[in-house]
Design a protein around this motif. Sequence first.
Motif, PDB file in Angstrom:
ATOM      1  N   PHE A  76      20.623  79.363  78.671  1.00 46.39           N
ATOM      2  CA  PHE A  76      20.792  78.231  77.755  1.00 46.39           C
ATOM      3  C   PHE A  76      20.934  76.936  78.556  1.00 46.39           C
ATOM      4  CE2 PHE A  76      22.153  77.444  73.252  1.00 46.39           C
ATOM      5  CZ  PHE A  76      22.226  76.073  73.336  1.00 46.39           C
ATOM      6  N   LEU A  77      21.769  76.961  79.578  1.00 47.76           N
ATOM      7  CA  LEU A  77      21.999  75.763  80.397  1.00 47.76           C
ATOM      8  C   LEU A  77      20.723  75.345  81.116  1.00 47.76           C
ATOM      9  CD1 LEU A  77      25.485  76.690  81.940  1.00 47.76           C
ATOM     10  CD2 LEU A  77      25.023  75.337  79.876  1.00 47.76           C
ATOM     11  N   ASP A  78      20.006  76.337  81.649  1.00 47.91           N
ATOM     12  CA  ASP A  78      18.761  76.026  82.359  1.00 47.91           C
ATOM     13  C   ASP A  78      17.711  75.472  81.409  1.00 47.91           C
ATOM     14  OD1 ASP A  78      19.944  76.953  84.671  1.00 47.91           O
ATOM     15  OD2 ASP A  78      18.953  78.929  84.597  1.00 47.91           O
ATOM     16  N   TYR A  79      17.621  76.055  80.237  1.00 44.22           N
ATOM     17  CA  TYR A  79      16.602  75.638  79.269  1.00 44.22           C
ATOM     18  C   TYR A  79      16.820  74.187  78.831  1.00 44.22           C
ATOM     19  CZ  TYR A  79      13.372  75.828  75.327  1.00 44.22           C
ATOM     20  OH  TYR A  79      12.326  75.588  74.466  1.00 44.22           O
ATOM     21  N   THR A  80      18.074  73.843  78.559  1.00 43.53           N
ATOM     22  CA  THR A  80      18.358  72.494  78.059  1.00 43.53           C
ATOM     23  C   THR A  80      18.527  71.477  79.177  1.00 43.53           C
ATOM     24  OG1 THR A  80      20.746  72.931  78.047  1.00 43.53           O
ATOM     25  CG2 THR A  80      19.525  73.438  76.027  1.00 43.53           C
ATOM     26  N   GLY A  81      18.844  71.965  80.390  1.00 43.22           N
ATOM     27  CA  GLY A  81      19.097  71.040  81.488  1.00 43.22           C
ATOM     28  C   GLY A  81      20.444  70.349  81.372  1.00 43.22           C
ATOM     29  N   LEU A  82      21.321  70.882  80.512  1.00 44.51           N
ATOM     30  CA  LEU A  82      22.644  70.285  80.304  1.00 44.51           C
ATOM     31  C   LEU A  82      23.727  71.220  80.841  1.00 44.51           C
ATOM     32  CD1 LEU A  82      22.147  68.993  76.649  1.00 44.51           C
ATOM     33  CD2 LEU A  82      22.005  67.666  78.761  1.00 44.51           C
ATOM     34  N   SER A  83      24.880  70.636  81.132  1.00 52.46           N
ATOM     35  CA  SER A  83      26.006  71.429  81.640  1.00 52.46           C
ATOM     36  C   SER A  83      26.834  71.956  80.474  1.00 52.46           C
ATOM     37  CB  SER A  83      26.897  70.565  82.529  1.00 52.46           C
ATOM     38  OG  SER A  83      27.554  69.573  81.745  1.00 52.46           O
ATOM     39  N   PHE A  84      27.711  72.887  80.783  1.00 47.08           N
ATOM     40  CA  PHE A  84      28.615  73.404  79.761  1.00 47.08           C
ATOM     41  C   PHE A  84      29.454  72.277  79.171  1.00 47.08           C
ATOM     42  CE2 PHE A  84      32.957  74.784  78.757  1.00 47.08           C
ATOM     43  CZ  PHE A  84      32.693  75.624  77.679  1.00 47.08           C
ATOM     44  N   GLY A 129      31.958  72.487  72.427  1.00 46.89           N
ATOM     45  CA  GLY A 129      32.396  71.881  71.175  1.00 46.89           C
ATOM     46  C   GLY A 129      31.218  71.673  70.247  1.00 46.89           C
ATOM     47  N   ASP A 130      30.921  70.416  69.931  1.00 42.48           N
ATOM     48  CA  ASP A 130      29.776  70.072  69.083  1.00 42.48           C
ATOM     49  C   ASP A 130      28.627  69.465  69.891  1.00 42.48           C
ATOM     50  OD1 ASP A 130      31.007  70.911  66.701  1.00 42.48           O
ATOM     51  OD2 ASP A 130      32.094  69.009  66.523  1.00 42.48           O
ATOM     52  N   GLY A 131      28.701  69.576  71.216  1.00 46.32           N
ATOM     53  CA  GLY A 131      27.685  68.963  72.074  1.00 46.32           C
ATOM     54  C   GLY A 131      26.283  69.489  71.852  1.00 46.32           C
ATOM     55  N   MET A 132      26.184  70.707  71.307  1.00 48.08           N
ATOM     56  CA  MET A 132      24.865  71.301  71.078  1.00 48.08           C
ATOM     57  C   MET A 132      24.054  70.502  70.045  1.00 48.08           C
ATOM     58  SD  MET A 132      24.078  75.236  70.035  1.00 48.08           S
ATOM     59  CE  MET A 132      22.430  75.749  69.555  1.00 48.08           C
ATOM     60  N   LEU A 133      24.750  69.745  69.216  1.00 46.18           N
ATOM     61  CA  LEU A 133      24.053  68.963  68.183  1.00 46.18           C
ATOM     62  C   LEU A 133      23.050  67.982  68.796  1.00 46.18           C
ATOM     63  CD1 LEU A 133      27.043  68.145  65.781  1.00 46.18           C
ATOM     64  CD2 LEU A 133      25.331  69.962  65.559  1.00 46.18           C
ATOM     65  N   ILE A 179      19.402  69.293  68.964  1.00 45.90           N
ATOM     66  CA  ILE A 179      18.698  69.673  67.726  1.00 45.90           C
ATOM     67  C   ILE A 179      17.826  68.508  67.274  1.00 45.90           C
ATOM     68  CG2 ILE A 179      18.984  70.379  65.312  1.00 45.90           C
ATOM     69  CD1 ILE A 179      21.690  71.597  66.122  1.00 45.90           C
ATOM     70  N   HIS A 180      16.605  68.812  66.867  1.00 45.94           N
ATOM     71  CA  HIS A 180      15.682  67.766  66.392  1.00 45.94           C
ATOM     72  C   HIS A 180      16.329  67.030  65.217  1.00 45.94           C
ATOM     73  CE1 HIS A 180      12.132  65.818  64.747  1.00 45.94           C
ATOM     74  NE2 HIS A 180      11.497  66.092  65.880  1.00 45.94           N
ATOM     75  N   PRO A 181      16.250  65.696  65.208  1.00 42.11           N
ATOM     76  CA  PRO A 181      16.872  64.909  64.129  1.00 42.11           C
ATOM     77  C   PRO A 181      16.458  65.357  62.728  1.00 42.11           C
ATOM     78  CG  PRO A 181      16.137  63.462  65.882  1.00 42.11           C
ATOM     79  CD  PRO A 181      15.636  64.833  66.223  1.00 42.11           C
ATOM     80  N   ASP A 182      15.199  65.800  62.564  1.00 42.18           N
ATOM     81  CA  ASP A 182      14.731  66.217  61.239  1.00 42.18           C
ATOM     82  C   ASP A 182      15.336  67.563  60.800  1.00 42.18           C
ATOM     83  OD1 ASP A 182      13.220  63.944  61.185  1.00 42.18           O
ATOM     84  OD2 ASP A 182      11.318  64.944  61.680  1.00 42.18           O
ATOM     85  N   ASP A 183      15.880  68.321  61.747  1.00 33.58           N
ATOM     86  CA  ASP A 183      16.458  69.630  61.426  1.00 33.58           C
ATOM     87  C   ASP A 183      17.988  69.607  61.391  1.00 33.58           C
ATOM     88  OD1 ASP A 183      13.847  70.655  61.499  1.00 33.58           O
ATOM     89  OD2 ASP A 183      13.993  71.090  63.651  1.00 33.58           O
ATOM     90  N   LEU A 184      18.561  68.507  61.809  1.00 32.95           N
ATOM     91  CA  LEU A 184      20.009  68.429  62.001  1.00 32.95           C
ATOM     92  C   LEU A 184      20.800  68.588  60.700  1.00 32.95           C
ATOM     93  CD1 LEU A 184      22.297  68.076  63.985  1.00 32.95           C
ATOM     94  CD2 LEU A 184      22.048  65.595  63.771  1.00 32.95           C
ATOM     95  N   LYS A 225      14.613  76.133  63.818  1.00 30.19           N
ATOM     96  CA  LYS A 225      14.812  74.712  64.108  1.00 30.19           C
ATOM     97  C   LYS A 225      14.240  74.383  65.476  1.00 30.19           C
ATOM     98  CE  LYS A 225      19.507  75.669  65.752  1.00 30.19           C
ATOM     99  NZ  LYS A 225      20.930  75.482  65.474  1.00 30.19           N
ATOM    100  N   ARG A 226      14.061  73.103  65.703  1.00 31.01           N
ATOM    101  CA  ARG A 226      13.531  72.650  66.986  1.00 31.01           C
ATOM    102  C   ARG A 226      14.673  72.227  67.902  1.00 31.01           C
ATOM    103  NH1 ARG A 226       9.605  68.795  63.671  1.00 31.01           N
ATOM    104  NH2 ARG A 226      11.396  69.169  62.294  1.00 31.01           N
ATOM    105  N   LEU A 227      14.608  72.742  69.130  1.00 27.64           N
ATOM    106  CA  LEU A 227      15.604  72.395  70.143  1.00 27.64           C
ATOM    107  C   LEU A 227      14.918  71.706  71.315  1.00 27.64           C
ATOM    108  CD1 LEU A 227      17.722  75.699  70.202  1.00 27.64           C
ATOM    109  CD2 LEU A 227      18.195  73.589  68.935  1.00 27.64           C
TER     110      LEU A 227
END
Length: 200
Positions: free
Chosen positions: A107-115, A120-124, A127-132, A153-155
């Motif tokens: 998950f971290l590698d795919y998104t390029g983001l850290s834990f 919390g709610d950082g995963m939001l 998410i594509h704005p149209d799917d949020l 949904k689109r990530l």
Amino acid sequence: MSGIRYRLIHEVTIDNGTIDRLFKLIESILPSVSRSNESENETTQNNSLEAAIKEANTKKRESIRKKEAEQKIKDSEAEFRTLSETIPIMGWTATPDGKKNFFNQYFLDYTGLSFEELKGDGMLKIIHPDDLEKDLSLWQHSLKTGEDFKMEKRLRRHDGNYRWHLSHGIAQKDNYGNIIGWVGSSTEIEEQKKNTDALT
């Protein structure tokens, strides 16, 4: 009547044998009363002791059950995390109120983001704005009802491109049906989505 009373008193007063018998009767009654009181006290103490032991045993059993349940949860989480690190699926867990508290390495590698960025709610933010809006609505429904969360949904990938995923979340419940956490995954379905769209 007064004559009878006089006679009894007179007999008791003058008859040493009667007095002796009365003393013996009194002596025989007093120890038994004392023994009876001691017996009642012992019974009361025994009942109190038994109640205290029973309560202590109940608390101990509850404590053991709680520790076993906690250990079971820890073991399940450890097993899930070990498994989640070996499969190419974006895995996550969340607290009962839906705050994300674990992401596997994929998950971290795919998104390029850290834990820290995702917890919390950082995963939001991925998410594509149209799917949020739909995502939030379905997730809130699952949190309230305990029903499975499922949505396409689109990530956002680490390169900034949004790709279709099938996201699924399942409530983890204790023996009483209380939600103790969530386990979920997001699987990329970009190619399947393109093929489906091409056929329609």
